[in-house]
Design an enzyme around this catalytic site. Structure first.
Site, PDB file in Angstrom:
ATOM      1  N   TYR A   1      42.833  38.322  25.957  1.00  0.00           N
ATOM      2  CA  TYR A   1      42.826  38.418  27.537  1.00  0.00           C
ATOM      3  C   TYR A   1      42.220  37.120  28.003  1.00  0.00           C
ATOM      4  CZ  TYR A   1      42.294  40.045  32.346  1.00  0.00           C
ATOM      5  OH  TYR A   1      42.072  40.637  33.759  1.00  0.00           O
TER       6      TYR A   1
ATOM      7  N   SER B   1      41.019  35.808  36.309  1.00  0.00           N
ATOM      8  CA  SER B   1      40.081  36.715  36.164  1.00  0.00           C
ATOM      9  C   SER B   1      38.666  35.964  35.919  1.00  0.00           C
ATOM     10  CB  SER B   1      40.398  37.836  34.938  1.00  0.00           C
ATOM     11  OG  SER B   1      39.105  38.390  34.875  1.00  0.00           O
TER      12      SER B   1
END
Ligand SMILES: NC(=O)c1ccc[n+]([C@@H]2O[C@H](COP(=O)([O-])OP(=O)(O)OC[C@H]3O[C@@H](n4cnc5c(N)ncnc54)[C@H](OP(=O)(O)O)[C@@H]3O)[C@@H](O)[C@H]2O)c1
Length: 267
Positions: free
Chosen positions: A155, A142
């Site tokens: 995350y 990401s």
């Protein structure tokens, strides 16, 4: 790996979101898909769609939190499905919290699903790929792994870990016939974790469709790409600037409205 027809790919997170777009793209390439996720019902629906496309898939319901059971999963996949030529680590979870509000169990789960499980799956499948002198690992990371995201810091850490682990391993694999690629999506529309949040992306960043991620996966395997960013606008100059001055990077991110958006997503 140019001709993908007849190859076999293990895809985690195959039951929904971006994974279901990757499934369709793999099926269209004539790749046999080994689908892994927790929800057996959703995996059965995916399998039906693959059949409708004239493709071939098998499903293995499994919770990637169970790191110690992954060797058993791989043994079962090898026995029932045969060789795995391509591993696509796509399953991922995020939880927006003020940092002190994470439980120890939540912290462990984000680390396990997003980082430890991909590392363990790769550890178990890589020797076979190296023996055959052919294979590919795709890690769906990401842009949150390139610039940390407030209220989603664990995350971000897992995605940064995934990016650096792939970077080291890519150098180790040079000349072996086995490749590794990182896909770095920004905000994704239509399906997946951001879409499900019901929030709008900051206007200056925008969104990309999930099919763009699936296309990037196929491009990365065929072209042995080190990394592919999937984002509406050009983001690389901003990421480079952030390396030099992270505090200025923080201001840019705030100005874009990322922090405000992330604060709204705190549960
Ligand atoms: N959507 C975005 O905007 C975006 C942006 C950047 C990066 N990404 C990355 O893209 C990947 C796919 O995300 P997505 O948006 O498609 O997410 P999603 O819609 O929430 O889907 C997540 C997938 O992972 C599986 N999964 C979750 N926990 C699992 C577990 N414990 N064991 C096994 N499978 C598990 C889910 O299946 P079950 O629930 O059936 O287990 C589902 O198939 C992730 O790695 C994510 O970090 C997404």
């Amino acid at each position: 790996m140019n001709n993908l027809m007849g190859k076999s790919a293990l895809l985690t997170g195959a039951s929904r979101g971006i994974g279901s777009f990757i499934v369709k793209s793999l099926a269209k390439e004539g790749i046999k898909i080994v689908c892994v996720a927790r929800s057996e019902d959703k995996l059965k629906e995916v399998q039906k769609k693959v059949e409708e496309l004239g493709g071939n898939s098998q499903i293995f319901p499994f919770d990637l939190n169970n790191i110690s059971l992954i060797p058993d999963l791989i043994a079962r996949i090898k026995a029932e499905s045969g060789v795995v030529d391509i591993l696509i680590n796509n399953a991922g979870i995020e939880m927006y919290r003020k940092y002190g509000d994470y439980s120890a169990q939540e912290l462990n789960s984000i680390l396990a699903v997003n980082l430890h499980a991909p590392m363990e799956l790769t550890r178990l499948l890589l020797p076979g790929m190296l023996d055959r002198g052919s294979g590919h690992v795709i890690n769906v990371a990401s842009l949150a792994g390139c610039k940390g995201v407030a209220y989603n810091a664990i995350y971000s850490a897992t995605k940064a870990g995934m990016i650096m682990w792939s970077d080291g391993l890519r150098q180790e694999l040079r000349g072996t016939g086995v490749g590794i690629s990182t896909i770095k999506p920004g905000y994704i529309s239509e399906a997946g974790m951001f879409h499900n949040s019901g929030q709008d992306a900051p206007k200056l960043l925008g969104t990309s469709p999930p099919q763009a991620v699936a296309d990037a996966v196929i491009r990365a395997i065929k072209g042995n790409k080190a990394e592919i960013i999937v984002n509406k606008g050009p983001i690389k100059p901003l990421l480079a600037l952030n390396v030099f001055t992270p505090v200025f990077g923080d201001s840019v991110v705030r100005w874009f409205g990322v922090q405000e958006l992330s604060a709204k997503r705190v549960e």
